[in-house]
Design a protein around this motif. Structure first.
Motif, PDB file in Angstrom:
ATOM      1  N   THR A 144      14.193  13.317   7.056  1.00 50.73           N
ATOM      2  CA  THR A 144      14.563  13.414   5.653  1.00 50.73           C
ATOM      3  C   THR A 144      15.380  14.667   5.446  1.00 50.73           C
ATOM      4  N   GLN A 198      13.731  18.090   3.681  1.00 56.85           N
ATOM      5  CA  GLN A 198      13.045  19.228   4.278  1.00 56.85           C
ATOM      6  C   GLN A 198      14.050  20.263   4.735  1.00 56.85           C
ATOM      7  N   PRO A 205       0.687   2.317   8.823  1.00 58.01           N
ATOM      8  CA  PRO A 205       0.183   3.291   7.850  1.00 58.01           C
ATOM      9  C   PRO A 205      -1.308   3.115   7.567  1.00 58.01           C
ATOM     10  N   THR A 206      -1.795   1.895   7.659  1.00 58.14           N
ATOM     11  CA  THR A 206      -3.183   1.669   7.306  1.00 58.14           C
ATOM     12  C   THR A 206      -4.127   1.963   8.470  1.00 58.14           C
ATOM     13  N   ARG A 263      -3.108   2.847  11.707  1.00 56.44           N
ATOM     14  CA  ARG A 263      -2.520   3.783  12.662  1.00 56.44           C
ATOM     15  C   ARG A 263      -2.406   3.241  14.070  1.00 56.44           C
ATOM     16  N   GLN A 279       9.906   7.660  10.311  1.00 55.38           N
ATOM     17  CA  GLN A 279       9.244   8.940  10.451  1.00 55.38           C
ATOM     18  C   GLN A 279       8.188   8.900  11.543  1.00 55.38           C
ATOM     19  N   ASP A 280       7.418   7.819  11.567  1.00 56.59           N
ATOM     20  CA  ASP A 280       6.312   7.755  12.502  1.00 56.59           C
ATOM     21  C   ASP A 280       6.001   6.289  12.829  1.00 56.59           C
ATOM     22  N   ARG A 296      10.878  11.886  15.955  1.00 53.50           N
ATOM     23  CA  ARG A 296      10.010  13.033  15.722  1.00 53.50           C
ATOM     24  C   ARG A 296      10.653  14.066  14.807  1.00 53.50           C
ATOM     25  N   CYS A 337       9.795  -0.171   2.386  1.00 56.30           N
ATOM     26  CA  CYS A 337       8.775   0.872   2.460  1.00 56.30           C
ATOM     27  C   CYS A 337       8.384   1.103   3.916  1.00 56.30           C
ATOM     28  N   ALA A 366       0.817  -1.216   0.000  1.00 52.51           N
ATOM     29  CA  ALA A 366       0.000   0.000   0.000  1.00 52.51           C
ATOM     30  C   ALA A 366       0.847   1.261   0.000  1.00 52.51           C
ATOM     31  N   ILE A 367       2.140   1.124   0.261  1.00 56.59           N
ATOM     32  CA  ILE A 367       2.976   2.325   0.285  1.00 56.59           C
ATOM     33  C   ILE A 367       3.501   2.656  -1.110  1.00 56.59           C
ATOM     34  N   SER A 397      11.146   2.928   5.912  1.00 51.81           N
ATOM     35  CA  SER A 397      11.271   4.373   5.734  1.00 51.81           C
ATOM     36  C   SER A 397      10.086   5.109   6.366  1.00 51.81           C
ATOM     37  N   TRP A 398       8.923   4.489   6.405  1.00 53.96           N
ATOM     38  CA  TRP A 398       7.799   5.151   7.059  1.00 53.96           C
ATOM     39  C   TRP A 398       7.967   5.143   8.578  1.00 53.96           C
TER      40      TRP A 398
END
Lengths: 539, 164
Positions: free
Chosen positions: A357, A360, A338-339, A341, A333-334, A353, A326, A304-305, A329-330
Motif C-alpha cells: 500500500t 504506509q 482471512p478467516t 488463516r 498483502q498476505d 511481503r 476484497c 467478512a472483509i 486486496s487482502w
C-alpha cells in the motif's frame, strides 16, 4: 520552515504594489514616448509590472480558496506552503540552471507562466487535501462536494486551454519548449483528474447501498494509468532538462539527478505493485470457484472483509467466501484465508511481503517532508499519495472563566459522582474547600451529610440529572443552572460535530448519543466502585 | 472508500449491541477514522471497576490493516507501553512481530473488528502476558511482586474514575 523570514502574501502584495507604482511614476516622468513600450523597454519597470501580475494571480487564487473552501485547516495551509516553496525552488533551478537565461524579459515570460501553472497546481493540491478530509466523514453536506467538483472541473477545462497554448508554443519555438511546457500541464491535469475521479467514486459509494463489485477494478486502473503516466512524464521531463542543460557537473544537475533517482524508484515500486496485483488476480480467477447468489444464500450473506452484502463471491479451498475485490486486496498483502488463516496457493506466496500500500510509504515520507533539508527530495511526488498527517482535532471547547460558572461546573462534577449527596451540601462544602478533590474526600470520609441511601441498584441515569428532592431555593437555582449548563454542553458538542452532524444513519433511532453513553458508563462505574468500597469499609 | 463504510457499519453494530462495559465511537462526526473507546476493567482483575479511555486511529485501508490503539488514561500494565500504546497480537499485521513471540494465527486479519480488539484488550487487562515486555517494570512487578502491582492498579482504577 517557519523560522525562515519568508514574506507573507500581504507583504508581498504591498511591495509589488509599491514597485508598480514607482515603475509607472518613473516611466511617466522619464519618457514621453509610448507608455507601454517605455514600460517594457526598461528592464526594472518590466519586472515590476510582471511581478505585480503574478501577485494578482496569487491574490485571486487566495480569494477563490477562501470563498470556496472557507478558512483553510492548518494541515492544508502547511501543505500549500510546502508545495509552493518546493515549486519555486524547482522553477528557480529550471530557469537559471537549465535554461540558463540571461535576458531579463525572457525570464519574466517564464515567471508569469509559472505563476499561472503554480496557481492551478496549488488549487488542485488543496482540492485533493480537502477531499481527503471530507471523505473521512459520512455526514459531509453535499454542497461542499458539489463546490469541489465544480472547482475541479474548472481546472480541467483550463487545462484544455493550456494544452492549446502549449501546442502553439510548440509550433513557434520548437520541440524543446513544447516538451517543457507540456509536462507541467500534464502533471496538473492528472492530479486534477485523479482527485475528481476519486471524489465521484466516493460520492457514488456513499449514496448506494452495497458494493459495486467492479468498482475496485476501475478505480485501480484509473489510478494506475494516471499515476504511472504522470510519473513517466515527469521522469522524461527531468531527463530532458538534464540533457538540455548539457552540463553535468553543476548543483542543478545534481538536484535533477536526485529527483530522477527518486522518480525511477517510484515508478519501479508502482510497476512491482501492479505486477503483484495482476498475478493475484489471475491466481484468484484460476483457482478459486465463483459462487453465485443462490448458493451464497445458504452459506453466508455478508462479506467478512467489508461487511457488505454479497451477490457473487469467490470461495477459498477452506470454504470461506468473500467478495472478489476484497479478497484480492487482502491476498496482495498476505496469501492466507482471512478467516481461518489457511495458507493458499504457493504461486501467491511471496513477492507480497513488502508493503503494497502506498499509504504506509507516504506516511514515512510526509513525516520526512517537514524537514527542510531533505525537502527537495521530491515532495511534489509525495503529495500524490494519500497523506496521514491530517490533524482533525477540533480545538477543545472554551472553558468558562467566571467564578460562578466554575463553581457550577464543580458542583455538577461532584454531584454526578455522588448523586446521593444533596446539592446544597455539596455547595456548602465546596465553598469551604475550594477544591473538588477535597470535597470528594470529605464526602468519602463521611464528613458531608448524605441522604441515607437505600435506592435500589437499578436506579438509572435520570436521577442524576434531575434530583427530585428538597425545594430549597439554592437547590432549585442550581438545578436550573445545571440545566443551562447541560444545554451549553450540548451546544458545544453540536458545534464540535459540525453542522451536518445529525446525518449519521441511525441518529434518528432512540440510541443516546456517544457522549451520553460514555458519561453513563463512567457514572455507573463510579457508583459501583463507591458502593463496593463503602461496603468494604463497613466490613 | 470501503474503509468508511465498514467503520460506519461497525459503529452501528457497537451502538445497537454494545458489549458489556465498553463504549466506543468516533471522536467527532467529522472524522470516522479516529475513535475513542471506554473500557471497563474486568471483574476479579487488578483493574476491576476502572474505566479506561483509549483512542483508536484507523488507517485508510482499514480493514486490511489494523488500527493503532493507545490508552489516554494512565495505566500500568505489562503489555502497555509507557506512552499508552497497546501491545497485543491482534493489533499486529502478520508481517510485523516486534517482540517475536506471537503466532500468525493471533494477529490481525480483516475479519477481526473493533469489538474483537476491545474484547481482547479487556482480556489483556485480566490476564497480562508477561512474556511481552512492553513495560518491563510492570512485567517484572507482575511476576515478582503481585501485591505491589495490585496496589498500583487499584490506585489507577480510582484515578480513572476521577475520584482522587
Amino acid at each position: 520552515m517557519d523560522t525562515l523570514p519568508l514574506p507573507s502574501l500581504q507583504m508581498y502584495t504591498v511591495f509589488s504594489g509599491l514597485g508598480l507604482f514607482y515603475a509607472v511614476a518613473y516611466v511617466l516622468t522619464a519618457s514621453d514616448s509610448n507608455f507601454v513600450n517605455a514600460l517594457w523597454d526598461d528592464a526594472w519597470c518590466a519586472t515590476a509590472v510582471v511581478n505585480f501580475v503574478c501577485c494578482l494571480f496569487f491574490q485571486l487564487m487566495s480569494f477563490l480558496h477562501k470563498s470556496v473552501f472557507g478558512t483553510l485547516r492548518s494541515t492544508e495551509k502547511r501543505h500549500l506552503q510546502d508545495k509552493f516553496w518546493n515549486f519555486v525552488f524547482y522553477k528557480f533551478i529550471f530557469i537559471f540552471g537549465v535554461l540558463n537565461i540571461q535576458e531579463i524579459r525572457e525570464m519574466l515570460v517564464w515567471c508569469s507562466w509559472f505563476a499561472l501553472i503554480g496557481c492551478f497546481l496549488l488549487t488542485s493540491q488543496l482540492c485533493k487535501d480537502r477531499f481527503l478530509y471530507l471523505s473521512f466523514s459520512p455526514s459531509t453536506p453535499s454542497s461542499s462536494h458539489a463546490k469541489m467538483i465544480m472547482f475541479l472541473s474548472c481546472i480541467l477545462v483550463s487545462c484544455a486551454g493550456l494544452f492549446m497554448v502549449c501546442a502553439i508554443i510548440g509550433w513557434q519555438f520548437g520541440f524543446n519548449y513544447f516538451a517543457f511546457v507540456f509536462s507541467e500541464i500534464y502533471v496538473l491535469f492528472t492530479l486534477t483528474l485523479l482527485t475528481l475521479i476519486r471524489q465521484i467514486i466516493h460520492l457514488w459509494d456513499m449514496h448506494h447501498e452495497g458494493l459495486w463489485e467492479n468498482r475496485n477494478v476501475y478505480t485501480y486502473y484509473a489510478e494506475f494509468v494516471l499515476e504511472i503516466s504522470s510519473l513517466s512524464v515527469q521522469f522524461f521531463h527531468h531527463l530532458h532538462m538534464l540533457l538540455f542543460a548539457n552540463m553535468f557537473l553543476s548543483v542543478a544537475s545534481l538536484i535533477l539527478l536526485m529527483k530522477l533517482r527518486f522518480l525511477y524508484q517510484e515508478i519501479q515500486h508502482k510497476l512491482k505493485r501492479h505486477h503483484n496485483y495482476v498475478m493475484v488476480k489471475h491466481t484468484l480467477e484460476r483457482s478459486f470457484n465463483l459462487v453465485g447468489p443462490n448458493e451464497l444464500r445458504h452459506i453466508q450473506e455478508t462479506c467478512a472483509i467489508c461487511w457488505e452484502k454479497m451477490n457473487t463471491a469467490r470461495q477459498l479451498p477452506c470454504g470461506h467466501v468473500f467478495h472478489f475485490g476484497c479478497l484480492r486486496s487482502w491476498l496482495e498483502q498476505d496469501p492466507v484465508c482471512p478467516t481461518c488463516r489457511q495458507t493458499l496457493d504457493t504461486s501467491l506466496q511471496r513477492n507480497s511481503r513488502e508493503p503494497t500500500t502506498g499509504d504506509q510509504r507516504s506516511g514515512v515520507r510526509t513525516r520526512r517532508r517537514r524537514n527542510w533539508l531533505l525537502y527537495f527530495n521530491g515532495a511534489s511526488i509525495a503529495s500524490w499519495l494519500p497523506t496521514f498527517s491530517l490533524e482533525l482535532h477540533q480545538p477543545p471547547p472554551h472553558h468558562h472563566n467566571t467564578f460562578n460558572a466554575d463553581m457550577d461546573r464543580e458542583v455538577n462534577h461532584v454531584h454526578t459522582m455522588f448523586p446521593d449527596v444533596p446539592v446544597n451540601a455539596i455547595i456548602v462544602d465546596l465553598a469551604n474547600t475550594h477544591s473538588v478533590s477535597q470535597t470528594v474526600d470529605n464526602i468519602l470520609s463521611g464528613l458531608v451529610p448524605s441522604r441515607t441511601s437505600n435506592q435500589n441498584t437499578t436506579e438509572d441515569h435520570q436521577d442524576d440529572v434531575t434530583p427530585a428532592t428538597s425545594t430549597s431555593d439554592i437547590d432549585e437555582a442550581t438545578v436550573r443552572q445545571r440545566d443551562t449548563g447541560g444545554k451549553n454542553e450540548e451546544k458545544e458538542r453540536e458545534e464540535e460535530n459540525g453542522k451536518g452532524a445529525q446525518s449519521s444513519d441511525f441518529s434518528s433511532t432512540d440510541v443516546p448519543s456517544f457522549q451520553t453513553r460514555k458519561q453513563e458508563l463512567i457514572n455507573a462505574a463510579r457508583k459501583k466502585y463507591l458502593q463496593k468500597h463503602s461496603h468494604l469499609k463497613q466490613c | 472508500m470501503a474503509a468508511l463504510k465498514r467503520l460506519i457499519q461497525e459503529y452501528k453494530e457497537l451502538t445497537l449491541n454494545p458489549p458489556e462495559g465498553i463504549v466506543a465511537g468516533p471522536k467527532s462526526d467529522n472524522n470516522f477514522f479516529e475513535w475513542e473507546a471506554l473500557i471497563t476493567g474486568p471483574e476479579d482483575s487488578p483493574f476491576d471497576g476502572g474505566v479506561f479511555a483509549a483512542e483508536l486511529v484507523f488507517p485508510q485501508d482499514y480493514p486490511l490493516n489494523p488500527p493503532k490503539m493507545k490508552f489516554i488514561s494512565e495505566i500500568f500494565h505489562p503489555n502497555v507501553y509507557l506512552d499508552g500504546r497497546v501491545c497485543i497480537s491482534i493489533l499486529h499485521t502478520p508481517g510485523d512481530d516486534p517482540l517475536g513471540y506471537e503466532t500468525a494465527a493471533e494477529r490481525w486479519s480483516p475479519v477481526q473488528s473493533i469489538e474483537k480488539i476491545l474484547l481482547s484488550v479487556v482480556s489483556m487487562l485480566a490476564e497480562p502476558n508477561d512474556e511481552s515486555g512492553a513495560n518491563v517494570d510492570a512485567s517484572k512487578m507482575w511476576r515478582e511482586n503481585r501485591d505491589q502491582f495490585n496496589k498500583i492498579a487499584a490506585g489507577l482504577v480510582k484515578k480513572s474514575l476521577g475520584l482522587t
